[in-house]
Design a protein around this motif. Sequence first.
Motif, mmCIF file in Angstrom:
data_model
loop_
_atom_site.group_PDB
_atom_site.id
_atom_site.type_symbol
_atom_site.label_atom_id
_atom_site.label_comp_id
_atom_site.label_asym_id
_atom_site.label_seq_id
_atom_site.Cartn_x
_atom_site.Cartn_y
_atom_site.Cartn_z
ATOM 1 N N PRO A 58 7.204 -19.325 -6.232
ATOM 2 C CA PRO A 58 8.618 -19.988 -5.855
ATOM 3 C C PRO A 58 9.243 -18.420 -5.258
ATOM 4 N N TYR A 59 9.698 -18.195 -4.329
ATOM 5 C CA TYR A 59 10.753 -17.235 -3.267
ATOM 6 C C TYR A 59 11.272 -17.794 -2.005
ATOM 7 N N GLN A 60 12.488 -16.727 -1.745
ATOM 8 C CA GLN A 60 13.277 -16.767 -1.413
ATOM 9 C C GLN A 60 13.439 -14.991 -0.351
ATOM 10 N N GLY A 61 12.886 -15.089 0.772
ATOM 11 C CA GLY A 61 12.997 -13.425 1.003
ATOM 12 C C GLY A 61 11.192 -13.913 1.879
ATOM 13 N N GLY A 62 11.806 -12.210 2.081
ATOM 14 C CA GLY A 62 10.440 -12.323 3.060
ATOM 15 C C GLY A 62 9.153 -11.896 2.040
ATOM 16 N N HIS A 63 7.533 -11.582 2.523
ATOM 17 C CA HIS A 63 6.778 -11.500 2.190
ATOM 18 C C HIS A 63 6.837 -11.253 0.497
ATOM 19 N N GLY A 64 6.034 -11.315 0.026
ATOM 20 C CA GLY A 64 5.892 -10.844 -1.369
ATOM 21 C C GLY A 64 4.025 -10.444 -1.551
ATOM 22 N N CYS A 65 4.260 -9.674 -2.736
ATOM 23 C CA CYS A 65 2.888 -9.535 -3.223
ATOM 24 C C CYS A 65 2.435 -10.875 -4.421
ATOM 25 N N LEU A 66 0.556 -10.848 -3.939
ATOM 26 C CA LEU A 66 0.304 -12.001 -3.887
ATOM 27 C C LEU A 66 -0.407 -12.113 -5.368
ATOM 28 N N SER A 71 -0.351 -4.790 -15.838
ATOM 29 C CA SER A 71 -0.283 -3.257 -15.939
ATOM 30 C C SER A 71 0.254 -2.489 -14.891
ATOM 31 N N ARG A 72 0.898 -2.864 -13.813
ATOM 32 C CA ARG A 72 0.831 -2.108 -12.680
ATOM 33 C C ARG A 72 2.595 -2.552 -12.109
ATOM 34 N N GLY A 73 3.771 -1.796 -11.420
ATOM 35 C CA GLY A 73 4.829 -1.947 -11.391
ATOM 36 C C GLY A 73 5.813 -2.619 -12.223
ATOM 37 N N VAL A 74 6.892 -2.831 -11.668
ATOM 38 C CA VAL A 74 8.276 -3.442 -12.421
ATOM 39 C C VAL A 74 7.940 -4.745 -13.324
ATOM 40 N N CYS A 75 7.507 -5.956 -12.183
ATOM 41 C CA CYS A 75 6.831 -6.822 -12.232
ATOM 42 C C CYS A 75 5.516 -7.246 -13.912
ATOM 43 N N GLY A 76 5.259 -6.502 -13.736
ATOM 44 C CA GLY A 76 3.809 -6.204 -14.994
ATOM 45 C C GLY A 76 4.162 -5.575 -15.965
ATOM 46 N N ALA A 77 5.667 -4.363 -15.547
ATOM 47 C CA ALA A 77 5.874 -4.498 -16.840
ATOM 48 C C ALA A 77 6.768 -5.095 -17.439
ATOM 49 N N ALA A 78 7.409 -5.776 -16.755
ATOM 50 C CA ALA A 78 8.617 -7.053 -17.706
ATOM 51 C C ALA A 78 7.422 -8.206 -18.526
ATOM 52 N N ALA A 79 6.339 -8.004 -17.813
ATOM 53 C CA ALA A 79 5.295 -9.218 -17.939
ATOM 54 C C ALA A 79 4.841 -8.897 -19.258
ATOM 55 N N ARG A 80 4.511 -7.589 -19.403
ATOM 56 C CA ARG A 80 3.934 -6.285 -20.336
ATOM 57 C C ARG A 80 4.578 -6.313 -22.029
ATOM 58 N N THR A 81 5.557 -5.948 -20.627
ATOM 59 C CA THR A 81 6.588 -6.459 -23.079
ATOM 60 C C THR A 81 7.769 -7.273 -23.124
ATOM 61 N N CYS A 99 5.757 -3.751 -2.785
ATOM 62 C CA CYS A 99 4.898 -5.297 -2.410
ATOM 63 C C CYS A 99 6.569 -5.350 -0.480
ATOM 64 N N ALA A 100 7.547 -4.927 -0.731
ATOM 65 C CA ALA A 100 8.409 -4.579 0.866
ATOM 66 C C ALA A 100 9.479 -2.753 0.691
ATOM 67 N N SER A 101 8.738 -2.476 1.697
ATOM 68 C CA SER A 101 9.853 -1.323 2.065
ATOM 69 C C SER A 101 11.489 -1.140 1.670
ATOM 70 N N SER A 102 11.523 -2.066 2.544
ATOM 71 C CA SER A 102 13.284 -2.309 1.782
ATOM 72 C C SER A 102 13.892 -2.742 0.762
ATOM 73 N N THR A 103 12.487 -2.364 -0.438
ATOM 74 C CA THR A 103 13.550 -2.387 -2.225
ATOM 75 C C THR A 103 13.639 -1.287 -2.401
ATOM 76 N N ARG A 104 15.082 -0.823 -3.005
ATOM 77 C CA ARG A 104 15.379 0.185 -3.076
ATOM 78 C C ARG A 104 16.158 -0.338 -5.179
ATOM 79 N N SER A 105 16.168 -0.907 -5.662
ATOM 80 C CA SER A 105 15.939 -1.461 -7.167
ATOM 81 C C SER A 105 15.881 -2.337 -7.133
ATOM 82 N N GLU A 106 15.753 -3.033 -8.273
ATOM 83 C CA GLU A 106 14.810 -3.699 -8.583
ATOM 84 C C GLU A 106 15.223 -5.289 -10.185
ATOM 85 N N LEU A 107 15.863 -6.375 -10.111
ATOM 86 C CA LEU A 107 16.126 -6.837 -11.799
ATOM 87 C C LEU A 107 14.228 -7.887 -11.821
#
Length: 152
Positions: A58-66, A71-81, A99-107
């Motif tokens: 579940p999410y709010q906003g534009g498309h996310g990666c499916l 092993s990849r990305g910020v989300c993968g790093a949070a899950a892996r570590t 996933c979105a070209s508008s993203t500048r920072s992430e938590l």
Amino acid sequence: MTIDYATLAETLQSLTHGETDAVALMATVACEVHHADDRFDWTGFYRVTEPELLKIGPYQGGHGCLVIPFSRGVCGAAARTGQTQLVADVDAFPGHIACASSTRSELVLPVWNGAGDLIGVFDIDSNQPNAFTQEDADQFQAILKNCFASVK
């Protein structure tokens, strides 16, 4: 806009009290958090669906990666570590997935169920650089722990 974390936590506790379904909880948390602050451009969950693999939840906003491997990305790093990822500039993060070209920072925060199993990650993206603070990370960790404690 500054988040009133006490009110947000109270609202979420009221809305989710007694709920044990992870997807229902994710939908409610994503909606409430997304509308809590103008910094949040995309707010949602990636669920652990098989070993080393996240799929959109579940999410709010534009498309996310499916699909995002651990092993990849910020989300993968949070899950892996199992550690919160507070990224001031996504372009400086090795292996960032755009996933979105508008993203500048992430938590991104790992989400654990009541049994201590990783069930997903909570991803908040901003179209502003350096949008998140350690206080944001700490407050959301407490909120997520409280919301998902009843999930087995």
